[in-house]
Design a protein around this motif. Structure first.
Motif, short mmCIF file in Angstrom:
data_model
loop_
_atom_site.label_atom_id
_atom_site.label_comp_id
_atom_site.label_asym_id
_atom_site.label_seq_id
_atom_site.Cartn_x
_atom_site.Cartn_y
_atom_site.Cartn_z
N UNK A 203 0.82 -1.21 0.00
CA UNK A 203 0.00 0.00 0.00
C UNK A 203 0.85 1.27 0.00
N UNK A 204 1.89 1.23 -0.84
CA UNK A 204 2.67 2.44 -1.09
C UNK A 204 3.24 3.04 0.19
N UNK A 205 3.97 2.22 0.91
CA UNK A 205 4.60 2.68 2.15
C UNK A 205 5.47 3.90 1.87
N UNK A 206 5.46 4.84 2.82
CA UNK A 206 6.26 6.04 2.65
C UNK A 206 6.70 6.54 4.02
N UNK A 207 7.27 7.72 4.04
CA UNK A 207 7.81 8.28 5.27
C UNK A 207 7.10 9.58 5.60
N UNK A 208 7.15 9.95 6.88
CA UNK A 208 6.30 11.03 7.36
C UNK A 208 7.12 12.05 8.15
N UNK B 236 4.42 13.66 -1.55
CA UNK B 236 3.22 12.87 -1.81
C UNK B 236 1.95 13.63 -1.40
N UNK B 237 1.79 13.88 -0.11
CA UNK B 237 0.61 14.62 0.35
C UNK B 237 1.01 15.49 1.53
N UNK B 238 0.14 16.49 1.80
CA UNK B 238 0.35 17.37 2.95
C UNK B 238 -1.01 17.75 3.54
N UNK B 239 -1.10 17.77 4.86
CA UNK B 239 -2.31 18.25 5.54
C UNK B 239 -1.90 19.17 6.68
N UNK B 240 -2.78 20.11 6.98
CA UNK B 240 -2.48 21.13 8.00
C UNK B 240 -3.64 21.23 8.98
N UNK B 241 -3.31 21.22 10.27
CA UNK B 241 -4.30 21.38 11.34
C UNK B 241 -4.16 22.80 11.87
N UNK B 242 -5.02 23.73 11.43
CA UNK B 242 -4.84 25.13 11.81
C UNK B 242 -5.04 25.39 13.30
N UNK B 243 -5.89 24.60 13.94
CA UNK B 243 -6.15 24.82 15.37
C UNK B 243 -4.91 24.56 16.21
N UNK C 204 1.49 20.27 10.96
CA UNK C 204 1.49 19.78 9.59
C UNK C 204 1.89 18.32 9.53
N UNK C 205 1.35 17.62 8.54
CA UNK C 205 1.67 16.21 8.30
C UNK C 205 2.07 16.07 6.84
N UNK C 206 3.33 15.81 6.62
CA UNK C 206 3.89 15.78 5.27
C UNK C 206 4.34 14.36 4.94
N UNK C 207 3.84 13.81 3.83
CA UNK C 207 4.20 12.47 3.39
C UNK C 207 5.17 12.58 2.21
N UNK C 208 6.30 11.89 2.33
CA UNK C 208 7.31 11.92 1.27
C UNK C 208 7.83 10.50 1.03
N UNK C 209 8.48 10.30 -0.08
CA UNK C 209 9.06 8.99 -0.38
C UNK C 209 10.33 8.72 0.41
N UNK C 210 11.12 9.79 0.65
CA UNK C 210 12.42 9.60 1.29
C UNK C 210 12.75 10.82 2.16
#
Length: 318
Positions: free
Chosen positions: A230-235, A256-263, A267-273
């Motif tokens: 399932x496309x393992x990656x790093x965080x 890969x993806x990014x999400x932000x919790x403004x409250x 931030x949660x950043x997904x990358x391959x390496x």
């Protein structure tokens, strides 16, 4: 009498294209599953995923609308009484008779199986309750009560154990005591189905992890196999004084993806390496005058995978 000799293919549970519906809800949807002797599996899923319905059909409590379930080569319809004896079941919470001691409780349940009282002594030692054998059930701690429930499940030396969240609410020490007891069952070729909300528990105890949602198994295998499939990656998780521009992050190598919790400003950043992405990420934060307050880098784990597959955390409702 049920023949409990090992099957030629070593299979003890065969769930063959089983479906179970309740009015307009399909709790289990054309599900197939095979378990072999000595295999420990963890069954994970958010509330309403269909785990309880599946387990109750395996136990013979519910009947499938379609498909069939074969236990050690036998079907529930012709072998109900005999098959009940191959299961040891411990629930999340078990009610005992308050004024019976640990030993008396086990003697009582042992009598239902026709087991001698010496068997009570054996399982008391197996679960480490020797010092509490004369204690009333009402005076046991939470961890001791769970060990007593496990002892009851072990009385008949069942080839199949089903444990429903056996360590929920226990402190870390009590939880690890239960894990130690279960790990010793491996040598006896006991097959274990474990439902749990603890990812660490699933990883430590089980050979195979099954992730279930909306009545289907949406992922199964070892943790390594699941991550690879399932496309393992790093965080990279971080806390900053303001949200970084998305175009900055999207330009990182392996983004890969990014999400932000403004409250919480997290931030949660997904990358391959991480090794490649992190230095440039830090450089860009400085260039944008973002103040970094927290930073954590890690590989994707079972909890992350579960959220990626189901879109929910383990405790969330549908």
């Amino acid at each position: 009498m049920l023949d409990t000799a090992p099957q030629t293919n070593n299979m003890v549970i065969d769930v063959d294209c089983v479906t179970r519906t309740f009015k307009d809800v399909t709790a289990v949807d054309n599900l197939c599953l095979q378990l072999h002797a000595g295999e420990f599996i963890a069954l994970l899923g958010p509330n309403g995923a269909g785990k309880t319905t599946l387990v109750e059909m395996i136990e013979g409590i519910q009947k499938p609308d379609q498909g069939e379930i074969v236990i050690m080569g036998k079907r529930w319809t012709e072998n109900n009484s005999a098959l009940q004896r191959v299961f040891g079941i411990a629930l999340q919470e078990t009610r005992f008779v308050d004024r019976l001691t640990v030993r008396e409780t086990l003697d009582l349940f042992g009598s239902f199986y026709g087991r001698p009282r010496s068997r009570s002594v054996e399982v008391i030692a197996q679960v480490g309750l020797e010092e509490k054998s004369r204690a009333y059930a009402m005076n046991l701690s939470g961890g001791q009560r769970q060990r007593l429930a496990l002892a009851i499940a072990l009385l008949n030396e069942p080839p199949i154990m089903i444990l429903d969240e056996p360590t929920t609410g226990l402190d870390p020490n009590a939880r690890r005591e239960i894990w130690s007891i279960l790990q010793k069952l491996k040598s006896k070729k006991t097959t274990l189905i474990l439902t749990t909300h603890y990812m660490e528990e699933a990883q430590i105890l089980c050979d195979r992890i099954l992730i279930m949602d909306h009545g289907k198994i949406i992922g199964q295998g070892t943790l390594a196999e699941l991550l690879a499939a399932h496309n393992s990656h790093e965080i990279i998780t971080f806390k900053a004084d303001a949200e970084p521009p998305l175009d900055l992050l999207a330009a990182l190598p392996g983004y890969m993806t990014f999400s932000w919790d403004p409250e919480n400003r997290k931030g949660l950043l997904h990358v391959n390496d991480i090794v490649t992405a992190l230095p440039l990420f830090m450089k860009e934060l400085r260039r944008q005058n973002r103040r970094l307050e927290e930073l954590e880098c890690r590989r994707m784990n079972l909890d992350d995978l579960f959220i990626a597959l189901t879109g929910r955390r383990l405790h969330e409702e549908q």
